[in-house]
Design an enzyme around this catalytic site. Structure first.
Site, PDB file in Angstrom:
ATOM      1  N   GLU A   1      -0.404  -9.564   4.306  1.00 24.48           N
ATOM      2  CA  GLU A   1      -0.456  -8.230   3.362  1.00 24.48           C
ATOM      3  C   GLU A   1       0.591  -8.655   2.021  1.00 24.48           C
ATOM      4  OE1 GLU A   1       0.785  -4.558   4.940  1.00 24.48           O
ATOM      5  OE2 GLU A   1      -1.132  -4.578   5.953  1.00 24.48           O
TER       6      GLU A   1
ATOM      7  N   GLU B   1      -6.154  -4.519  11.433  1.00 26.67           N
ATOM      8  CA  GLU B   1      -5.565  -4.437  11.769  1.00 26.67           C
ATOM      9  C   GLU B   1      -5.578  -2.751  10.938  1.00 26.67           C
ATOM     10  OE1 GLU B   1      -1.156  -4.089  10.485  1.00 26.67           O
ATOM     11  OE2 GLU B   1      -1.522  -6.105   9.915  1.00 26.67           O
TER      12      GLU B   1
HETATM   13  C1  GAL Z   1       0.994  -3.100   8.732  1.00 33.24           C
HETATM   14  C2  GAL Z   1       1.187  -5.258   8.773  1.00 33.24           C
HETATM   15  C3  GAL Z   1       2.094  -4.945  10.297  1.00 33.24           C
HETATM   16  C4  GAL Z   1       2.280  -3.898  10.917  1.00 33.24           C
HETATM   17  C5  GAL Z   1       1.162  -2.434  10.807  1.00 33.24           C
HETATM   18  C6  GAL Z   1       2.560  -1.450  10.684  1.00 33.24           C
HETATM   19  O1  GAL Z   1       1.156  -3.420   7.073  1.00 33.24           O
HETATM   20  O2  GAL Z   1       0.797  -5.560   8.410  1.00 33.24           O
HETATM   21  O3  GAL Z   1       2.664  -5.892  10.620  1.00 33.24           O
HETATM   22  O4  GAL Z   1       3.811  -4.285   9.858  1.00 33.24           O
HETATM   23  O5  GAL Z   1       1.059  -1.917   8.800  1.00 33.24           O
HETATM   24  O6  GAL Z   1       1.548   0.134  10.293  1.00 33.24           O
END
Ligand code: GAL
Length: 665
Positions: free
Chosen positions: A150, A305
């Site tokens: 990110e 994710e």
């Molecule tokens: C994303 C990040 C992850 C984790 C996640 C939590 O932004 O890439 O590492 O922190 O959020 O929602």
């Protein structure tokens, strides 16, 4: 398909085994098999473990977990581990820490504490990436590379002295001479003329509005500085592992980073998605992000994710309701995802994210509803192999240009409340509710495959984007443009000649002036059929130059002046909204433009039922997604892919349920 090594829809998540004793790993892989996991993103935040002291590497644990995963048939999306530098980097190189606009240094102790232009960070990151790539280049579990994490999420820009010097270098590249820069920045205004390059600074906190072009260029530079970091890692990975796909995870409509530029440099686009279950419209925003990802990558992408249950970073973190995680995962697949992944595999027991949901929660898996849903989804997705490679069928595009977004939302405008995402969403939502498929497109892109193009607040236009839109309409396209478009060029200078100069002929009108409508107030417009609607936010004083009036203002000193117009231009037509009418009106306008262009939804469905088609040379798949908390019925037939391909005529979709039909060809 991105990688022949994972011949199925990808399923898995961020795996952080370094947070656990090795005994836990055996249970991890057993549960991964149970859940149908075929890929994990490994080592994203493991730099400090991999290189505990400068130049001293410890790959033992990573060797062992990679071996174990491979033996159990789980492939690896291996991270380059550069997202969070180890504490020693800041100790050795305090100048590598980022600095905010007001001069605050951001210290280690969380993550992403590096200045994107720092030589020390770059050097150490490059050395690490090379080590990792060399060590695992032939590892049979290696399926793809997860570069950093990110980019820009916490530190989208840095104002330290190193960044200032890098900004000046970037400006020299862009302008060549100081004269050109002075001209572009309009420095004759407020005595801002620069006589030496080293007088130029990033747009620090200033007494009042900073130079708009300086601000815009700093945004361009900051996005490019991050992109350079990605490119640096990619170059190494390409050199050592030429055939392994490279991605870095995006964050949807993330303003600081111009994803068009980035996506063109990735092998596949991937995205992190965290819609808020407390927001009844969040599935619409999530769909919009999916469509952006498919458009950015011009094809399939990976949901890298999402949470299985709940996040930990909102003020109040609401659980996904039963079925919602599955429903939203299929929404991504419907809109082009060929991978469904989570943050993270096993919920942490320590650290700032210990209350974030995970595929394997803290509680015993036997009583966990979210674990059951994770298992169900992973095993179901195996039935969707035929889906791979199938694309969307959008004939409508919404224009999105990051540079325009940045410029539009700079300070000192007629209204500070004209916001890019609100403008986009006001159209997207209505098209979503009508089940009309939508792509996103850059205003300079080839638009010939679209019948309708929507252009919300296209304030900044280059000569070539202006020419492109004119050509689109002239060649037969239907354009819907909203107010405050065609106002400035790429230097943020007004395009003189009557607003909106580059579109005046195409729209058949000229705007004498505009006014913001005071907050909380509305005005009224009346259509040619005598229907009355409210409007707010903004009001253009329009003079016709050939356009036909669809609605006019009824009150104030602008009573009787045009509010919404249509102009036949070449083979096509351009609609113009000189104000922000209420939703019902915009809906009817979109319906009209779509009808005129022959654009239709795949089928009629009850409200709250999302219908999306994915198509390839070998198959056509219809996704029916019920976002209602009641069952829904739809008259449609086909082979139900998830219930062992039985043929059905008419389907009932459970609350938060989904049906995927393979259609007769
Ligand atoms: C994303 C990040 C992850 C984790 C996640 C939590 O932004 O890439 O590492 O922190 O959020 O929602």
């Amino acid at each position: 398909m991105f990688t022949g090594k994972v011949p199925h829809i990808i399923y898995g998540g961020d795996y952080n085994p370094e947070q656990w004793p090795e005994e836990t790993w055996a249970e991890d892989v057993r549960l991964m098999r149970e859940a149908g996991v075929n890929l994990v993103s490994l080592g994203i935040f493991s730099w400090a473990k991999l290189e505990p002291r400068p130049g001293e590497y410890d790959f033992g644990w990573l060797d062992r977990i990679l071996g174990l995963l491979h033996r159990e048939g789980v492939m690896v999306n291996l991270a380059t581990a550069t997202a969070s530098p180890p504490p020693w980097l800041a100790k050795l190189h305090p100048e590598s820490l980022p600095v905010t606009r007001d001069g605050t240094t951001l210290y280690p102790g969380s993550r992403q504490h590096y200045c994107p232009s720092s030589a020390a960070y770059k050097e150490c990151a490059a050395a690490l990436v090379r080590r990792i790539a060399e060590r695992y280049k032939d590892h049979p579990a290696l399926a793809m590379w997860h570069v950093n994490n990110e980019y820009g999420c916490h530190v989208p820009e840095c104002y330290c002295d190193t960044s200032a010097a890098a900004f000046r270098e970037w400006l020299r590249e862009r302008y060549g001479t100081l004269e050109a820069l002075n001209e572009a920045w309009g420095t004759a205004f407020w005595s801002q003329h620069y006589s030496e390059w080293d007088e130029i600074l990033p747009p620090h906190t200033t007494p009042t509005f900073a130079n708009p072009t300086q601000q815009l260029d700093f945004r361009r530079f900051s996005s490019d500085a991050l992109l350079d970091l990605f490119e640096m890692e990619k170059r190494i990975l390409r050199e050592v592992t030429p055939g392994v796909p490279v991605t870095t995870n995006f964050m949807g409509f993330f303003k600081p980073v111009d994803y068009w530029k980035w996506a063109a440099r990735e092998d596949l686009v991937s995205q992190d998605s965290y819609p808020d279950p407390a927001d009844p419209e969040s599935h619409i925003g999530a769909a919009m992000v999916c469509d952006l990802m498919r458009s950015l990558g011009e094809g399939p992408w990976v949901l890298m994710e999402q949470t299985a249950s709940r996040v930990n970073w909102r003020r109040r973190n609401v659980l996904k309701k039963p079925g919602q995680m599955r429903l939203w995962s299929y929404q991504a697949v419907a809109r082009g995802a060929e991978g469904v992944m989570f943050f993270q595999w096993r919920a942490s027991k320590a650290g700032a994210e210990k209350f974030h949901g995970a595929m394997v929660p803290h509680v015993k898996s036997e009583i966990s509803r979210s674990w059951r849903e994770v298992k169900q989804l992973g095993n179901e997705l195996k039935k969707l192999d035929a889906m791979q490679g199938a694309g969307g069928e959008a004939e409508v595009a919404i224009l999105l240009d990051w540079e325009n977004w940045w410029a539009l939302e700079l300070d000192s405008k007629p209204s500070a409340d004209v916001r890019m995402l609100e403008g986009i969403y006001s159209f997207y939502k209505l098209l979503f509710e009508a089940n009309i498929p939508v792509d996103f497109a850059h205003p300079e892109a080839n638009l010939s495959k679209y019948r309708v193009v929507i252009s919300p607040h296209l304030y900044l236009v280059t000569d070539s984007s202006a020419a492109n839109l004119n050509r689109f309409v002239r060649d037969g396209g239907k354009l819907v443009m909203s107010f405050f478009s065609g106002i400035v060029d790429e230097n943020e200078h007004i395009r003189l000649g009557g607003y909106p100069a580059p579109f005046r002929e195409m729209l058949g009108l000229v705007i004498e002036d505009f006014t913001a409508i005071p907050e909380g107030e509305t005005e009224r417009i009346e259509t040619q059929d005598g229907e009355s609607y409210a409007c707010d936010s903004w009001l253009d004083l329009i003079h016709l130059e050939g356009a036909e009036v669809l609605a006019s203002h009824t009150d104030g000193f602008y009573a009787g002046t045009p509010a919404v117009t249509r102009h036949a231009f070449g083979e096509g037509a351009a609609y113009y909204l000189g104000t922000r009418p209420e939703e019902e009106y915009v809906k009817s306008l979109l319906q009209r433009a779509c009808r005129e262009a022959g654009v239709e939804p795949p089928l009629e469905a009850p409200s709250g039922v999302e219908v999306v088609r994915r198509k390839s040379d070998t198959g056509s798949f219809l996704f029916l997604l019920n976002h209602n908390e009641e069952p829904a019925e739809v008259q449609v037939s086909g082979r139900d892919l998830l219930t062992d391909a039985r043929r059905v005529d008419g389907v009932r979709i459970e609350p938060f349920g989904i049906v995927i039909l393979e259609e007769q060809r």
